[in-house]
Motif scaffolding. Structure first.
Motif, PDB file in Angstrom:
ATOM      1  N   VAL A 100     -38.800 -21.539   7.898  1.00 14.32           N
ATOM      2  CA  VAL A 100     -39.593 -21.171   9.014  1.00 14.32           C
ATOM      3  C   VAL A 100     -40.768 -20.277   8.800  1.00 14.32           C
ATOM      4  O   VAL A 100     -40.670 -19.103   8.120  1.00 14.32           O
ATOM      5  CB  VAL A 100     -38.618 -20.302   9.925  1.00 14.32           C
ATOM      6  CG1 VAL A 100     -39.185 -20.064  11.420  1.00 14.32           C
ATOM      7  CG2 VAL A 100     -37.219 -21.064  10.311  1.00 14.32           C
ATOM      8  N   GLY A 101     -41.950 -20.750   9.170  1.00 12.45           N
ATOM      9  CA  GLY A 101     -43.201 -20.229   8.772  1.00 12.45           C
ATOM     10  C   GLY A 101     -43.511 -19.501  10.189  1.00 12.45           C
ATOM     11  O   GLY A 101     -43.486 -20.163  11.329  1.00 12.45           O
ATOM     12  N   ILE A 102     -43.901 -18.198  10.101  1.00 10.16           N
ATOM     13  CA  ILE A 102     -44.146 -17.585  11.286  1.00 10.16           C
ATOM     14  C   ILE A 102     -45.454 -16.751  11.232  1.00 10.16           C
ATOM     15  O   ILE A 102     -45.739 -15.874  10.283  1.00 10.16           O
ATOM     16  CB  ILE A 102     -43.133 -16.341  11.829  1.00 10.16           C
ATOM     17  CG1 ILE A 102     -41.642 -16.927  11.765  1.00 10.16           C
ATOM     18  CG2 ILE A 102     -43.570 -15.927  13.005  1.00 10.16           C
ATOM     19  CD1 ILE A 102     -40.687 -15.908  11.857  1.00 10.16           C
ATOM     20  N   LEU A 111     -55.711 -21.609   9.593  1.00 12.76           N
ATOM     21  CA  LEU A 111     -54.941 -22.290   8.455  1.00 12.76           C
ATOM     22  C   LEU A 111     -53.547 -21.558   8.605  1.00 12.76           C
ATOM     23  O   LEU A 111     -52.466 -22.583   8.598  1.00 12.76           O
ATOM     24  CB  LEU A 111     -55.407 -22.328   7.043  1.00 12.76           C
ATOM     25  CG  LEU A 111     -54.681 -22.935   5.966  1.00 12.76           C
ATOM     26  CD1 LEU A 111     -54.692 -24.380   6.182  1.00 12.76           C
ATOM     27  CD2 LEU A 111     -55.496 -22.828   4.666  1.00 12.76           C
ATOM     28  N   ALA A 112     -53.278 -20.541   8.623  1.00  7.22           N
ATOM     29  CA  ALA A 112     -52.062 -19.789   8.671  1.00  7.22           C
ATOM     30  C   ALA A 112     -51.437 -20.399   9.985  1.00  7.22           C
ATOM     31  O   ALA A 112     -50.083 -20.529  10.116  1.00  7.22           O
ATOM     32  CB  ALA A 112     -52.187 -18.364   8.789  1.00  7.22           C
ATOM     33  N   ILE A 113     -51.874 -20.477  11.198  1.00  6.04           N
ATOM     34  CA  ILE A 113     -51.223 -20.907  12.456  1.00  6.04           C
ATOM     35  C   ILE A 113     -51.023 -22.239  12.209  1.00  6.04           C
ATOM     36  O   ILE A 113     -49.738 -22.475  12.791  1.00  6.04           O
ATOM     37  CB  ILE A 113     -52.513 -20.494  13.533  1.00  6.04           C
ATOM     38  CG1 ILE A 113     -52.714 -18.978  13.742  1.00  6.04           C
ATOM     39  CG2 ILE A 113     -52.034 -21.411  14.836  1.00  6.04           C
ATOM     40  CD1 ILE A 113     -53.728 -18.476  14.871  1.00  6.04           C
ATOM     41  N   VAL A 119     -45.504 -19.445  16.018  1.00 13.65           N
ATOM     42  CA  VAL A 119     -46.804 -18.796  16.104  1.00 13.65           C
ATOM     43  C   VAL A 119     -46.547 -17.552  17.378  1.00 13.65           C
ATOM     44  O   VAL A 119     -46.020 -17.894  18.379  1.00 13.65           O
ATOM     45  CB  VAL A 119     -48.138 -19.399  16.543  1.00 13.65           C
ATOM     46  CG1 VAL A 119     -49.215 -18.830  16.946  1.00 13.65           C
ATOM     47  CG2 VAL A 119     -48.424 -20.611  15.479  1.00 13.65           C
ATOM     48  N   LEU A 120     -46.710 -16.273  16.747  1.00  9.03           N
ATOM     49  CA  LEU A 120     -46.482 -15.151  17.981  1.00  9.03           C
ATOM     50  C   LEU A 120     -47.880 -14.988  18.581  1.00  9.03           C
ATOM     51  O   LEU A 120     -48.736 -14.598  17.671  1.00  9.03           O
ATOM     52  CB  LEU A 120     -45.936 -14.054  17.043  1.00  9.03           C
ATOM     53  CG  LEU A 120     -44.402 -14.290  16.442  1.00  9.03           C
ATOM     54  CD1 LEU A 120     -44.117 -12.962  15.907  1.00  9.03           C
ATOM     55  CD2 LEU A 120     -43.445 -14.713  17.724  1.00  9.03           C
ATOM     56  N   LEU A 121     -48.099 -15.020  19.595  1.00  9.76           N
ATOM     57  CA  LEU A 121     -49.273 -15.019  20.361  1.00  9.76           C
ATOM     58  C   LEU A 121     -49.973 -13.599  20.495  1.00  9.76           C
ATOM     59  O   LEU A 121     -50.784 -13.609  20.673  1.00  9.76           O
ATOM     60  CB  LEU A 121     -49.325 -15.628  21.439  1.00  9.76           C
ATOM     61  CG  LEU A 121     -49.050 -17.070  21.584  1.00  9.76           C
ATOM     62  CD1 LEU A 121     -48.765 -17.623  23.063  1.00  9.76           C
ATOM     63  CD2 LEU A 121     -49.988 -17.734  20.800  1.00  9.76           C
ATOM     64  N   LYS A 122     -48.919 -12.559  20.367  1.00  2.00           N
ATOM     65  CA  LYS A 122     -49.329 -11.219  20.146  1.00  2.00           C
ATOM     66  C   LYS A 122     -49.073 -10.524  18.772  1.00  2.00           C
ATOM     67  O   LYS A 122     -47.944 -11.213  18.129  1.00  2.00           O
ATOM     68  CB  LYS A 122     -48.503 -10.478  21.387  1.00  2.00           C
ATOM     69  CG  LYS A 122     -48.867 -10.847  22.733  1.00  2.00           C
ATOM     70  CD  LYS A 122     -48.463  -9.960  23.453  1.00  2.00           C
ATOM     71  CE  LYS A 122     -46.914  -9.835  23.894  1.00  2.00           C
ATOM     72  NZ  LYS A 122     -46.528  -8.830  25.045  1.00  2.00           N
ATOM     73  N   ASN A 123     -49.599  -9.708  18.293  1.00  2.00           N
ATOM     74  CA  ASN A 123     -49.514  -9.107  17.203  1.00  2.00           C
ATOM     75  C   ASN A 123     -48.382  -7.944  17.388  1.00  2.00           C
ATOM     76  O   ASN A 123     -48.753  -6.718  16.990  1.00  2.00           O
ATOM     77  CB  ASN A 123     -50.702  -8.583  16.702  1.00  2.00           C
ATOM     78  CG  ASN A 123     -51.582  -9.609  16.019  1.00  2.00           C
ATOM     79  OD1 ASN A 123     -51.172 -10.632  15.600  1.00  2.00           O
ATOM     80  ND2 ASN A 123     -52.961  -9.397  15.983  1.00  2.00           N
ATOM     81  N   ASP A 124     -47.543  -8.268  17.959  1.00  2.00           N
ATOM     82  CA  ASP A 124     -46.279  -7.226  18.351  1.00  2.00           C
ATOM     83  C   ASP A 124     -45.236  -7.559  17.075  1.00  2.00           C
ATOM     84  O   ASP A 124     -44.493  -8.577  17.428  1.00  2.00           O
ATOM     85  CB  ASP A 124     -45.806  -7.236  19.662  1.00  2.00           C
ATOM     86  CG  ASP A 124     -44.833  -6.416  19.903  1.00  2.00           C
ATOM     87  OD1 ASP A 124     -44.264  -5.618  19.112  1.00  2.00           O
ATOM     88  OD2 ASP A 124     -44.365  -6.490  21.357  1.00  2.00           O
TER      89      ASP A 124
END
Length: 191
Positions: A100-102, A111-113, A119-124
């Motif tokens: 699982v790549g997050i 590229l990471a996304i 994909v976590l849409l917030k940097n939380d």
């Protein structure tokens, strides 16, 4: 800084971990994640300082993208499910190789996304343990729904073979089992 060969000041720069990082590590551990590691291209001293602040015991520093990729592959060979969290170009190969790549979406590279599964849409960082909780609940719900569906089909088949279920009652029982599966799946909306 020096003046006339005398030190008059020292300027130090240090990476600091995010405020939520230590809490996230504790929640991940209490959620059953038994191996949390830092894989970074940063210097050993910087990585160790972040590890100390967050409570992470395993540190791999000074890694190029190939090094991160190699470590992810080794971790997968050791067994278990490997998740990789990253946001940079250097993380992309390891993100793609993990089970699982997050990607941390906000501020993350394209590229990471694109190579990530999640994909976590917030940097939380606290969204990581939350994502694990939701994925486990979803897996549990899928298994429950499969069992409900299988038991319904087996029961209907047995009823047809013993001539105790006819087409009208069989359709009713089937539709009721579909309704139960659907209602069970909607429970996920409340988590």
């Amino acid at each position: 800084m020096a003046f006339d060969a005398k030190v008059i000041g020292v300027l130090a720069v240090a990476d600091r971990s995010r405020a939520a990082a230590a809490g996230m590590v504790k929640r991940m551990s209490s959620a059953g994640v038994n191996r949390i590691a830092i894989l970074t291209g940063d210097a050993e001293g910087t990585a160790q300082a972040v590890a100390l602040q967050t409570g992470i015991r395993e540190v791999h520093a000074g890694l190029l993208p190939e090094g991160k990729l190699s470590l992810i592959r080794e971790m997968r060979e050791d067994g278990g499910i490997v998740a990789m969290v990253g946001d940079g170009i250097n993380d992309a190969p390891a993100l793609a190789a993990a089970d699982v790549g997050i990607a941390m979406g906000r501020g993350g590279t394209d590229l990471a996304i694109e190579t990530s599964d999640v994909v976590l849409l917030k940097n939380d960082l606290m969204l990581l343990p939350e994502a694990i909780r939701i994925s486990r609940a979803t897996s549990r719900n899928i298994r429950q729904n499969l069992m409900i569906a299988l038991l319904s089909v087996i029961g209907l088949l047995a009823g047809v073979l013993t001539n105790s279920v006819h087409i009208a009652s069989g359709m009713l029982i089937h539709e009721l089992s579909v309704l139960v599966v659907t209602l069970n799946a909607t429970r996920l909306l409340r988590i």
